[in-house]
Design a protein around this motif. Sequence first.
Motif: not given
Length: 329
Positions: A186-192
């Motif tokens: 989707l273009g929104t990386p998993l941060l944490i």
Amino acid sequence: MTHVAADTRYDDMPFRRVGRSGLKLPAVSLGLWHNFGDGDRTTDVQRAVLRRAFDLGVTHFDLANNYGPPPGSAEANFGRHFARDLRPYRDELVISTKAGYDMWPGPYGEWGSRKYLLSSLDQSLGRMGLDYVDVFYSHRPDPETPIEETMGALDSAVRQGKALYVGISNYSPEQTAEAARVLRELGTPLLIHQPSYSMVNRWIEDGLQDVLDEVGAGSIVFSPLAQGLLTDRYLNGVPEDSRAASASPFLSSDGLTEEKLATVRALNDIAKRRGQTLAQMAIAWVLRGGRVTSALVGASSVAQLEDTVAATRNLDFDADELAEIDRLL
């Protein structure tokens, strides 16, 4: 009077990069799960804890829609303190919230649907008086909603400008890998990821940490003190006013056998040799080696907060100390 933050607030707190992102978090972050609901602590105590935390370099405050009691009250109380003391420092703060547990009646008030997550985020922003949060979490996996829908809602929160980053909590290694894949597409990386972790609860070592390394995400661990077990609270038995004595679902007096209490006392002896309290050593232990980004702690008083943050003065363990801890547990 609006709080004037200490000039020394960045002098001592270590900061760690979150996975492969550009964001850094303090080694110790303040969670508002307990102690910030209505009636838990006086408004003055809550305010004093938040102000002192920031002065000590604790720039990250972690909430969820259901924190209280009652649900929503921790966010509302934080919002009042933020407006009074911390708004001028908004760009120095990382504020996170979550959605996933029961919040309102009917089929749209919990779990991981797009309808629930985005409605909940709007409510959270209203309670806190914020335009955006820095991190928005899916608080728990939904066994019935497709993960594409849940992650899509997190992605939408970022694209709408209501969150800067996204995270997940309580996801298994397999669920984490899948969530990271969907978010990456989707273009929104998993941060944490926010899992439970402590010396007596090591489940994240069985695959989750490896997955987080692979996908480039960080971790912020809750309950590093094992709901108070890894403190001096139970060194002489179970106090009548303790969480264990009150039949807490997270820590029961029935489970505090003499054998377990003897282990806690032995751990306390190791902490003393390190020049730390047991709580300080427990926090240092989860931060050892750098794989955990931040330890999430609560505080019912300024004194407790100061004692906790002091754990960062000694985060190193030698091989003998680690081996001794492993033998006890």
